[in-house]
Enzyme design. Structure first.
Site, PDB file in Angstrom:
ATOM      1  N   PRO A 109     -12.911  41.017 -21.120  1.00 26.08           N
ATOM      2  CA  PRO A 109     -12.514  40.728 -22.502  1.00 26.08           C
ATOM      3  C   PRO A 109     -11.449  39.631 -22.548  1.00 26.08           C
ATOM      4  O   PRO A 109     -10.638  39.508 -21.637  1.00 26.08           O
ATOM      5  CB  PRO A 109     -11.959  42.067 -23.006  1.00 26.08           C
ATOM      6  CG  PRO A 109     -11.673  42.891 -21.800  1.00 26.08           C
ATOM      7  CD  PRO A 109     -12.514  42.365 -20.674  1.00 26.08           C
ATOM      8  N   ALA A 116      -8.571  32.067 -16.380  1.00 29.07           N
ATOM      9  CA  ALA A 116      -8.565  31.591 -14.984  1.00 29.07           C
ATOM     10  C   ALA A 116      -9.886  31.949 -14.301  1.00 29.07           C
ATOM     11  O   ALA A 116     -10.434  31.161 -13.525  1.00 29.07           O
ATOM     12  CB  ALA A 116      -7.390  32.205 -14.223  1.00 29.07           C
ATOM     13  N   ASP A 158      -2.387  33.912 -11.964  1.00 27.41           N
ATOM     14  CA  ASP A 158      -3.727  34.288 -12.435  1.00 27.41           C
ATOM     15  C   ASP A 158      -4.814  33.646 -11.578  1.00 27.41           C
ATOM     16  O   ASP A 158      -5.723  34.314 -11.100  1.00 27.41           O
ATOM     17  CB  ASP A 158      -3.936  33.833 -13.891  1.00 27.41           C
ATOM     18  CG  ASP A 158      -3.276  34.762 -14.879  1.00 27.41           C
ATOM     19  OD1 ASP A 158      -2.440  35.577 -14.443  1.00 27.41           O
ATOM     20  OD2 ASP A 158      -3.590  34.678 -16.082  1.00 27.41           O
TER      21      ASP A 158
HETATM   22  O1  PMV Z   1      -2.555  35.446 -18.349  1.00 27.55           O
HETATM   23  P1  PMV Z   1      -1.782  36.710 -18.478  1.00 27.55           P
HETATM   24  O2  PMV Z   1      -1.644  37.190 -19.858  1.00 27.55           O
HETATM   25  O3  PMV Z   1      -2.210  37.722 -17.493  1.00 27.55           O
HETATM   26  O4  PMV Z   1      -0.240  36.376 -18.065  1.00 27.55           O
HETATM   27  C1  PMV Z   1       0.109  35.698 -16.916  1.00 27.55           C
HETATM   28  C2  PMV Z   1       1.411  36.144 -16.399  1.00 27.55           C
HETATM   29  C3  PMV Z   1       2.666  35.521 -16.969  1.00 27.55           C
HETATM   30  O5  PMV Z   1       3.683  35.807 -16.014  1.00 27.55           O
HETATM   31  C4  PMV Z   1       3.048  36.148 -18.292  1.00 27.55           C
HETATM   32  C5  PMV Z   1       2.554  34.015 -17.157  1.00 27.55           C
HETATM   33  C6  PMV Z   1       2.462  33.233 -15.864  1.00 27.55           C
HETATM   34  O6  PMV Z   1       2.174  32.034 -15.955  1.00 27.55           O
HETATM   35  O7  PMV Z   1       2.727  33.781 -14.781  1.00 27.55           O
END
Ligand code: PMV
Length: 312
Positions: free
Chosen positions: A99, A108, A150
Site C-alpha cells: 500500500p 523505493a 528505504d
Molecule cells: O519512507 P518512510 O515513511 O518509511 O520513512 C523513511 C524514514 C525517515 O527516517 C522518516 C526518512 C528518511 O529519509 O530516513
C-alpha cells in the site's frame, strides 16, 4: 531480484519495516530495518511507440507523468540514458502488493523493481552503486533529503543496521521476531513529517537533539537485544522509541490508539514505523499465535488491515 520471462523482463523488490530509528536516521543516528514480504513487480516488454508506464496510479506516456511522479520519471529516464538506449518502444507494468504512503517503502520498492526490470530487459548487469544512484534520484523527489534507509532495505534480504554515513550493514537476529503490522488507513506524508522535525529542531534545538540522541541509543540497544534474542527488552525499547517519536510530533491519534490497543492485547511493545503522521504501527509478540490474537484486536480497534509474520 530480476528474471527474464516469456512476457518480458521482470524486476522485483519487497517492502520494508523500520524497526527503530526513523527520523533520527536523517540526523546521522543509526536505524534498523528489516525486509517485509509484500512484493512489487515491474514487467518490462516491447511495445512499439513511446515508453509507457502502466500502474494503479498512472498509465500513459512516461514523459507526461504528473508532477508527483517526477521521481520515478527521472529514474526511468536516467536508467535509459545509462544504458544508452532510446526512450521508446517499451512498456513497464507495475503490479504491487504494497500500500502507498504507509511507511512500508512503496516508492523505493517501485523504483528498485523498475530499475531491475529495465536492466534485466537489456540483459545488463546492474551494480549496487548504479541501483542506489537511480533509486536515490527517485527518492530525492519523493522525500526531499532521504537518509537512504528505504532503498537499502527494499533491495536486501536481511535486517540492516543503517547509518547515513556508512550505509546498511546486514546482521542476524538470533531468534525470530513475531510481529504484527497494522495499517491505520491514513496516508502519511514523509516529506511533511521530516519537515516538521526539521522545524522543531530549528525552534527548540537542545530539546530535539536530546530526543534524537536517545533514539540513537535505543537503536543500538535493540540491535544488541536482537543479537541476544531478548524479545522483552526489544518490546520495552519499541515503547520508548514510540514515546520519542510522539515527542518529535510525528505520531497522531490513530497511531497512538493502535499502539495502546496492541499493548492492551499483550504485545511486548509497539511503535509507529516509517515517516508517521499516518501509515502503520508494528507490534512485537512473544509467539506467532499471540501475534495473530493482537492482529485481530487491532482490526477491532480500527486498523484497516494487518499482517502477522515471523522474521526468518
Ligand atoms: O519512507 P518512510 O515513511 O518509511 O520513512 C523513511 C524514514 C525517515 O527516517 C522518516 C526518512 C528518511 O529519509 O530516513
Amino acid at each position: 531480484m530480476s528474471l527474464l520471462s516469456e512476457s518480458g523482463a521482470v524486476g522485483e523488490a519487497h517492502s520494508k519495516l523500520i524497526l527503530a530509528g526513523e527520523h533520527a536516521v536523517v540526523y546521522g543516528k543509526p536505524a534498523i530495518a528489516i525486509p517485509f514480504p509484500l512484493k512489487i513487480r515491474a514487467t518490462v516488454e516491447v511495445n512499439p511507440g513511446k515508453v509507457v508506464l502502466e500502474s494503479l496510479i498512472y498509465s500513459g506516456d512516461v514523459k507526461e507523468m504528473p508532477n508527483e511522479m517526477n521521481g520515478i520519471k527521472e529514474c526511468i529516464k536516467m536508467a535509459f540514458q545509462m544504458l544508452q538506449k532510446p526512450l521508446k518502444d517499451i512498456k513497464i507494468r507495475i503490479d504491487s502488493d504494497i500500500p502507498l504512503g504507509r511507511g512500508l517503502g512503496s516508492s523505493a520498492a517501485a523504483a528498485t523493481a523498475v530499475v531491475r526490470g529495465i536492466f534485466s530487459f537489456y540483459n545488463k548487469e546492474l551494480s549496487k552503486e548504479d541501483l542506489f544512484y537511480l533509486v536515490g534520484l527517485s527518492e530525492t523527489y519523493a522525500h526531499g533529503k532521504p537518509s537512504g534507509i528505504d532503498m537499502t532495505a527494499v533491495a536486501g534480504d536481511m535486517p540492516i543496521y543503517f547509518k547515513r554515513s556508512e550505509g546498511g550493514k546486514p546482521f542476524r537476529a538470533i531468534k525470530p521476531l513475531h510481529m504484527v503490522v497494522a495499517d491505520s488507513g491514513i496516508i502519511g506524508d514523509t516529506r511533511i513529517a521530516v519537515g516538521n522535525v526539521k522545524g522543531a529542531y530549528e525552534r527548540e534545538g537542545e530539546k530535539i537533539k536530546k530526543i534524537i540522541d536517545r533514539i540513537g541509543e535505543i537503536v543500538d540497544r535493540i540491535k544488541i537485544s536482537m543479537i541476544d534474542g531478548d524479545s522483552s527488552a526489544i518490546g520495552a525499547l519499541f515503547n520508548e522509541n514510540h514515546e520519542k517519536l510522539r515527542a518529535l510530533g510525528v505520531s497522531n491519534e490513530a497511531l497512538d490508539g493502535l499502539v495502546e490497543s496492541a499493548l492492551r492485547s499483550g504485545s511486548l511493545g509497539a511503535k509507529l514505523t516509517g515517516g508517521g503522521l499516518g501509515g502503520c504501527i508494528i507490534a512485537l509478540a512473544d509467539s506467532l499465535e499471540a501475534a495473530k490474537r493482537i492482529s485481530k484486536e487491532l482490526i477491532a480497534a480500527g486498523a484497516v488491515k494487518s499482517w502477522c509474520f515471523s522474521t526468518g
